[in-house]
Design a protein around this motif. Sequence first.
Motif, PDB file in Angstrom:
ATOM      1  N   THR A 177       0.605  -5.227   2.464  1.00  0.00           N
ATOM      2  CA  THR A 177       0.523  -5.632   1.062  1.00  0.00           C
ATOM      3  C   THR A 177       1.413  -4.708   0.239  1.00  0.00           C
ATOM      4  O   THR A 177       1.197  -3.495   0.219  1.00  0.00           O
ATOM      5  N   ALA A 178       2.421  -5.276  -0.402  1.00  0.00           N
ATOM      6  CA  ALA A 178       3.314  -4.469  -1.237  1.00  0.00           C
ATOM      7  C   ALA A 178       2.540  -3.904  -2.427  1.00  0.00           C
ATOM      8  O   ALA A 178       1.628  -4.549  -2.951  1.00  0.00           O
ATOM      9  N   GLY A 179       2.912  -2.692  -2.829  1.00  0.00           N
ATOM     10  CA  GLY A 179       2.248  -2.098  -3.981  1.00  0.00           C
ATOM     11  C   GLY A 179       2.432  -0.600  -4.042  1.00  0.00           C
ATOM     12  O   GLY A 179       3.307  -0.037  -3.400  1.00  0.00           O
ATOM     13  N   ARG A 180       1.570   0.049  -4.825  1.00  0.00           N
ATOM     14  CA  ARG A 180       1.580   1.503  -4.979  1.00  0.00           C
ATOM     15  C   ARG A 180       0.483   2.091  -4.107  1.00  0.00           C
ATOM     16  O   ARG A 180      -0.649   1.603  -4.123  1.00  0.00           O
ATOM     17  N   TYR A 181       0.829   3.169  -3.386  1.00  0.00           N
ATOM     18  CA  TYR A 181      -0.082   3.765  -2.412  1.00  0.00           C
ATOM     19  C   TYR A 181      -0.162   5.274  -2.559  1.00  0.00           C
ATOM     20  O   TYR A 181       0.792   5.918  -2.991  1.00  0.00           O
ATOM     21  N   ASN A 182      -1.302   5.819  -2.135  1.00  0.00           N
ATOM     22  CA  ASN A 182      -1.424   7.231  -1.807  1.00  0.00           C
ATOM     23  C   ASN A 182      -1.377   7.278  -0.285  1.00  0.00           C
ATOM     24  O   ASN A 182      -2.044   6.493   0.389  1.00  0.00           O
ATOM     25  N   ILE A 183      -0.564   8.191   0.262  1.00  0.00           N
ATOM     26  CA  ILE A 183      -0.392   8.295   1.707  1.00  0.00           C
ATOM     27  C   ILE A 183      -0.759   9.708   2.138  1.00  0.00           C
ATOM     28  O   ILE A 183      -0.263  10.686   1.560  1.00  0.00           O
ATOM     29  N   THR A 184      -1.599   9.834   3.143  1.00  0.00           N
ATOM     30  CA  THR A 184      -1.979  11.132   3.683  1.00  0.00           C
ATOM     31  C   THR A 184      -1.486  11.225   5.120  1.00  0.00           C
ATOM     32  O   THR A 184      -1.894  10.445   5.980  1.00  0.00           O
ATOM     33  N   PHE A 185      -0.582  12.175   5.364  1.00  0.00           N
ATOM     34  CA  PHE A 185      -0.082  12.463   6.708  1.00  0.00           C
ATOM     35  C   PHE A 185      -0.877  13.649   7.244  1.00  0.00           C
ATOM     36  O   PHE A 185      -1.024  14.653   6.552  1.00  0.00           O
ATOM     37  N   THR A 186      -1.379  13.533   8.475  1.00  0.00           N
ATOM     38  CA  THR A 186      -2.169  14.605   9.076  1.00  0.00           C
ATOM     39  C   THR A 186      -1.655  14.909  10.473  1.00  0.00           C
ATOM     40  O   THR A 186      -1.417  13.999  11.266  1.00  0.00           O
TER      41      THR A 186
END
Length: 186
Positions: free
Chosen positions: A87-96
């Motif tokens: 789904t296109a849009g604005r995201y918060n992304i967490t890389f661990t």
Amino acid sequence: TKEEITVKLEDYYTVAGTEALLGTAWDAGSNANKMAKQSDGSYKLVKENVTLAAIEYEWKIVKNGTDWMDDNKAVNPDGNNKLKITTAGRYNITFTLAADIKSAKAEIELIEAAVVIPDCFISGNKNLTGKETEWQGNEFTMVYDEATETWSYTLAGLQPEKAYELKVVCGGTWYNYADLASVPTG
């Protein structure tokens, strides 16, 4: 007397990948994408309010700015991790990166859905570009037609005796000819 002191610096880790995902394209030494060590020994990087199209993005962990970790070779031959956005849009992304430094993951949180159409380009070899540089990822800007939901670019002046190679690049993701059906549209 001469005294020698050795100081061992702690390893550090960054996330490198497609520009749309991380703000810079495959920059192993980016301070903006340096992971923070957590109390449990793992490492984490959070990217907030990132606008992403509904395509697949690639990323990788880099140790000390030079050692590209191929932690995902069993799944992907190039060793790159994949992050598929549906789904296109604005995201918060967490890389661990796990404390044992053997596995990494990316988790996403959709903030707001939106129509996002990435920039698309044709990239190619020297015969195609007519330049000394090749495969830069942005040699020819494609045009998107909303009415037909198609991308296009007309290559002029091609000569039958030359060998041309090209790929389509959308949102930082490279598509081979066989993958063109998955190039994003509206």
